[in-house]
Design an enzyme around this catalytic site. Structure first.
Site, PDB file in Angstrom:
ATOM      1  N   GLU A 185     -79.060  27.534  80.590  1.00 41.14           N
ATOM      2  CA  GLU A 185     -79.373  26.386  81.212  1.00 41.14           C
ATOM      3  C   GLU A 185     -81.033  26.477  81.106  1.00 41.14           C
ATOM      4  O   GLU A 185     -81.694  26.929  81.638  1.00 41.14           O
ATOM      5  CB  GLU A 185     -78.697  25.664  82.224  1.00 41.14           C
ATOM      6  CG  GLU A 185     -79.506  24.291  82.522  1.00 41.14           C
ATOM      7  CD  GLU A 185     -79.027  24.036  83.638  1.00 41.14           C
ATOM      8  OE1 GLU A 185     -79.446  25.166  85.412  1.00 41.14           O
ATOM      9  OE2 GLU A 185     -80.332  22.724  84.715  1.00 41.14           O
ATOM     10  N   ASP A 209     -78.297  25.346  91.996  1.00 36.54           N
ATOM     11  CA  ASP A 209     -78.901  24.298  92.618  1.00 36.54           C
ATOM     12  C   ASP A 209     -77.431  23.278  91.755  1.00 36.54           C
ATOM     13  O   ASP A 209     -77.265  23.492  91.064  1.00 36.54           O
ATOM     14  CB  ASP A 209     -80.009  23.660  92.077  1.00 36.54           C
ATOM     15  CG  ASP A 209     -80.440  23.413  90.534  1.00 36.54           C
ATOM     16  OD1 ASP A 209     -79.913  23.490  89.565  1.00 36.54           O
ATOM     17  OD2 ASP A 209     -81.572  22.639  89.557  1.00 36.54           O
ATOM     18  N   ASP A 215     -78.913  27.475  87.074  1.00 38.59           N
ATOM     19  CA  ASP A 215     -79.256  27.481  88.359  1.00 38.59           C
ATOM     20  C   ASP A 215     -79.331  27.245  89.586  1.00 38.59           C
ATOM     21  O   ASP A 215     -77.744  27.060  89.866  1.00 38.59           O
ATOM     22  CB  ASP A 215     -80.894  26.405  88.457  1.00 38.59           C
ATOM     23  CG  ASP A 215     -82.064  26.176  87.176  1.00 38.59           C
ATOM     24  OD1 ASP A 215     -82.464  27.433  87.303  1.00 38.59           O
ATOM     25  OD2 ASP A 215     -82.400  25.236  86.898  1.00 38.59           O
ATOM     26  N   ASP A 238     -77.976  20.783  89.661  1.00 35.57           N
ATOM     27  CA  ASP A 238     -77.782  20.301  88.129  1.00 35.57           C
ATOM     28  C   ASP A 238     -77.231  21.765  87.316  1.00 35.57           C
ATOM     29  O   ASP A 238     -76.052  21.535  86.948  1.00 35.57           O
ATOM     30  CB  ASP A 238     -79.015  19.828  87.657  1.00 35.57           C
ATOM     31  CG  ASP A 238     -79.811  19.134  88.181  1.00 35.57           C
ATOM     32  OD1 ASP A 238     -78.459  17.865  88.247  1.00 35.57           O
ATOM     33  OD2 ASP A 238     -81.050  18.991  87.999  1.00 35.57           O
TER      34      ASP A 238
END
Ligand code: 28F
Length: 642
Positions: free
Chosen positions: A427, A502, A500, A504
Site C-alpha cells: 500500500e 492501522d 500498514d 486504512d
C-alpha cells in the site's frame, strides 16, 4: 475348546495391532494431528449420534467441553447394543470401540450407517488416540459402563444399575502426546454443529463450553432444515423473493435442496453428501447446475423474456446471486479430489438433475413473480458478462500491442520459478519504494497500489477487468479471474499483502482479501495468500541491538525480559511505527521481508460459510449488521487501529 481359545487370542492380537497402527500413524486415520484432527475426534463421536438420529431414534445430542479439555457427548438414542458376541465374548459396544472400521463394516450389510466418508473412521480411532475413554450405555433396562486407556480395555462392559432410559454417553481425553494442541475452538465446533442441525431437520444439538469461568452455550434445533439453513446464510443479504424454494424427494436416494436468490453478485452453493461438506463439489453439484441452467432457459424462452439479441443465459448468469444448499444421502459414496471432498458417483448427476428439472419447472409455473425477479437478474448478468468480455478483449488487444503484459508499476523478480517467487502487494508509493530497495530482487517482486481500491462486493465482473487498481493485481498474479482462474498459471507461490497496521491498512487488506475470495478463491484454498506483519514497536538503547515488537503482548514480554537483565523502561527508546513508510529499506527488509526473520500469516479458509458472512458484512450494503459485527469484534479492530 483348544481351537476356540486360539481364535479368541488371535482376535485380541488383531485388535491391539489395529489400534497400535492408529497411534503410530494418526494422520492416516484422523487427517492430521493439528487442531483440525482434534476437532475431528469430536465430530467422529457426534456423527454416531447423528446416525442414530437419522435412523429415527435420537432427538437430542448434548456436547460439553469440560475443564481439562475433556469432551463429553451424550445422545438419547437406543444405546449401543450391549449383547456379547458368543464367539469373541466381546460386547457389541466394546467391538465398536476397539475394532478398526467396525462402524463401516456393520454398515455395509446392515444398512445402519450411510456415512463413512471424510471422517467416518469410527469410534475406535477416537479411542486409540485418547488418553482415556469412558462409555456409558443405557438400554435393556440397565446402565452399563466400560473404560479404555489409549485404546486398551481397562474395564469391560459392566452393568452398574437399573435404568429405564436409553442412550449413549461418551467422555474422552484426547492424547496430548499425539495432538499438537488440546485447545478446542468453541466457535469452530459451534459452526459445525449448527450446520449438522440444519442438515437434520428437528434434531436438537446443544453444545457447551465449561472450560472457563464464564461458560458458553449454543442450542440448535431447526424445524425448517435446509430452508432455515438458506435463511441463515442470507440473513444479511437483500432477497429477491421472500421464501426459499424448497425441493425434497426420496427417490433412489434422498435429495434435499433449498434455494434463495439475493441481490449480491456472488454464487454461494454449499453441497453435502451424508452430512459431509463436499467443498470440491462433484456429481450432485453438476446435476443441480445443469438442471438450473436448463429450467431457467426453458422458462425464459417459453415466456418470451429473452430479447432477440440475447443468446442463451449461461450457468454463471443464472447463478449470480444464488444461495443454495444441496444435500444428498448416498449409500456408498466415492470421494475424490485433492481433499477427498468431491463426490464421484456418476449415477448421482442424472438423479439430481431430473428431480430438479421437474420440481423447479413446476415451482416457476406456480410462482411467476419469483421467476421474473430471478430472470431479470440473470438477464442483466448476461449483459454485464457481454460487457466484461468486451472490456477483457480490449485489455488483451492493448497488451498485445505493448511489449509486456505485466503492469508498469510491478518491479518483478529475476527468478521465473513460481515456487520460490513472491509478490508483495504494498500500500502506498513510499512504502513501495522502500520495499523495492529493501527486497531480494532474485525472488521478491513488488507491486505498489495506491488510491481508493474498488469494493468488489458492490461491483460486477465487468467493472473488475479494466479497473486500474485491480487489473495490475490480476496481471501480476497471471492466472486470470473468476471461472477462468487457473491456479497452475500463477507467477508467484506467495502473494503477500503488506499494509500498514492501522485502519486504512486494515481496510485495504480486507478489500484485497474480498477480491481474492470472490475472484481467485483457489489461491486462498491452495494457501498462496499471506499477510505481512510489520512491527508495531522498536525498542532501542545505545550498545544494544534494536528489538522489534509485533504485538502489544510482544512489547510487554520484551520489557520483562530486559528488566530481568537490569534494563528499565525509562532507559529504553520506544518508537511506535505508524506506517510502513517510516521504515527505511534495511529496516523493512529485516523486520518484514527477510524470510529468516519476518512473520508471515497464511490466510486460510477453513469455513467458506463464515468467510462469506464476514465479507458480506464488512463490504456489503447493510450498515446495521456491520456495526454489530464491529462492536462484537471491537477488540480485534482496536488491535489493528493503533
Ligand atoms: C455419544 C456417542 O455413539 N450413539 C450410538 C447407537 C445405536 C446403535 C448402534 C450406536 C449396529 C449393529 C453395531 C442400537 N440398536 N453416541 C453414540 N447409538 N450404534 S452408536 O449400533 C451399532 C452397530 O451393531 C443401535 C439397534 N441398532 C443400532
Amino acid at each position: 475348546m483348544e481351537k476356540f481359545e486360539h481364535e479368541y487370542r488371535a482376535e485380541q492380537i488383531q485388535v491391539l495391532e489395529g489400534l497400535e497402527a492408529v497411534r503410530k500413524r494418526p494422520g492416516m486415520y484422523i487427517g492430521s494431528t493439528s487442531i483440525r484432527g482434534l476437532h475431528h475426534m469430536v465430530y467422529e463421536i457426534v456423527d454416531n449420534c447423528v446416525d442414530e438420529a437419522l435412523a429415527g431414534y435420537c432427538k437430542n445430542i448434548h456436547i460439553k467441553l469440560e475443564p481439562g479439555n475433556i469432551v463429553s457427548v451424550e445422545d438419547d438414542g437406543r444405546g449401543i447394543p450391549v449383547d456379547i458376541h458368543p464367539k469373541t465374548k466381546i460386547s457389541a459396544a466394546e467391538t465398536v470401540y476397539t475394532v478398526l472400521h467396525a462402524g463401516g463394516k456393520f454398515g455395509g450389510d446392515s444398512g445402519y450407517k450411510v456415512s463413512g466418508g471424510l471422517h467416518g473412521v469410527g469410534a475406535s480411532v477416537v479411542n486409540a488416540l485418547s488418553k482415556w475413554t469412558e462409555v456409558e450405555i443405557q438400554r435393556d433396562g440397565g446402565l452399563f459402563q466400560m473404560k479404555f486407556e489409549k485404546g486398551k480395555t481397562v474395564q469391560k462392559l459392566t452393568r452398574l444399575s437399573d435404568s429405564k432410559k436409553t442412550g449413549t454417553k461418551v467422555r474422552f481425553l484426547a492424547d496430548d502426546t499425539i495432538f499438537e494442541t488440546l485447545d478446542y475452538d468453541f466457535e469452530t465446533l459451534e459452526n459445525r454443529f449448527r450446520e449438522m442441525a440444519f442438515l437434520t431437520k428437528g434434531l436438537r444439538i446443544v453444545v457447551e463450553d465449561l472450560r472457563e469461568e464464564t461458560p458458553k452455550k449454543a442450542d440448535f434445533c431447526f424445524e425448517g432444515g435446509l430452508i432455515s439453513f438458506v435463511e441463515y446464510l442470507n440473513k444479511n443479504k437483500e432477497k429477491l423473493h421472500p421464501k426459499p424454494i424448497y425441493i425434497e424427494k426420496n427417490g433412489e436416494f434422498p435429495v434435499e435442496i433449498a434455494i434463495q436468490y439475493t441481490t449480491s453478485y456472488s454464487e454461494n452453493i454449499y453441497t453435502f453428501v451424508n452430512n459431509i461438506n463436499t467443498v470440491e463439489g462433484g456429481t450432485h453439484l453438476e446435476g443441480f447446475k445443469r438442471a438450473l441452467t436448463k429450467v431457467f432457459n426453458d422458462y425464459a424462452k417459453a415466456k418470451n423474456l429473452l430479447k432477440e439479441k440475447d443468446n442463451n443465459l449461461t450457468g454463471d448468469d443464472i447463478r449470480e446471486g444464488i444461495t443454495a444448499v444441496v444435500s444428498v444421502k448416498v449409500k456408498e459414496p466415492q470421494f475424490e479430489g485433492q481433499t477427498k471432498t468431491k463426490l464421484g458417483n456418476s449415477e448421482v448427476t442424472g438423479v439430481v438433475q431430473s428431480m430438479v428439472n421437474e420440481s423447479l419447472a413446476a415451482f416457476l409455473e406456480e410462482n411467476p413473480q419469483v421467476a421474473k425477479n430471478i430472470l431479470e437478474k440473470s438477464i442483466s448478468a448476461a449483459r454485464a458478462r457481454e460487457a466484461a468480455r468486451k472490456a477483457r478483449e480490449l485489455v488483451r488487444r492493448k497488451s498485445a500491442l505493448e511489449t509486456t503484459t505485466l503492469p508498469g508499476k510491478l518491479a518483478d523478480c529475476s527468478s521465473k520459478n513460481p515456487e520460490e517467487c513472491e509478490v508483495y502487494i504494498v500500500e502506498g508509493d513510499s512504502a513501495g519504494g522502500s520495499a523495492k530497495q529493501g527486497r531480494d530482487r532474485k525472488f521478491q517482486a513488488i507491486l505498489p497500489l495506491w488510491g481508493k481500491m474498488l469494493n468488489v462486493e458492490k461491483a460486477r465482473a465487468d467493472k473488475i477487468y479494466g479497473n486500474d487498481k485491480l487489473n495490475p493485481v490480476i496481471l501480476a498474479v497471471g492466472a486470470g479471474i473468476g471461472a477462468e482462474f487457473d491456479i497452475t498459471k500463477i507467477r508467484y507461490g506467495k502473494v503477500i499483502i503488506m499494509a500498514d497496521a492501522d485502519v486504512d491498512g486494515a481496510h485495504i487488506r480486507t478489500l484485497l482479501l474480498t477480491f481474492f475470495f470472490r475472484y481467485m478463491r483457489p489461491l486462498i484454498e491452495n494457501g498462496n495468500v499471506y499477510l505481512a506483519q510489520p512491527p508495531l514497536y522498536k525498542l532501542s538503547k545505545k550498545g544494544m541491538e534494536d528489538i522489534y515488537c509485533y504485538t502489544d503482548e510482544d512489547l510487554e514480554k520484551q520489557y520483562k525480559v530486559l528488566e530481568e537483565r537490569g534494563i528499565t523502561r525509562d532507559q529504553l527508546g520506544l518508537q511506535r511505527y505508524k506506517g510502513l513508510g517510516e521504515m527505511n529499506p534495511e529496516q523493512l527488509w529485516e523486520t518484514t521481508m527477510n524470510p529468516e526473520t519476518r512473520i508471515l500469516v497464511k490466510v486460510t479458509m477453513d469455513d467458506a460459510i463464515k468467510a462469506d458472512e464476514i465479507f458480506t458484512l464488512l463490504m456489503g450494503d447493510d450498515v446495521n449488521p456491520r456495526r454489530e459485527f464491529i462492536e462484537k469484534n471491537a477488540k480485534y479492530v482496536k488491535n489493528l487501529d493503533i
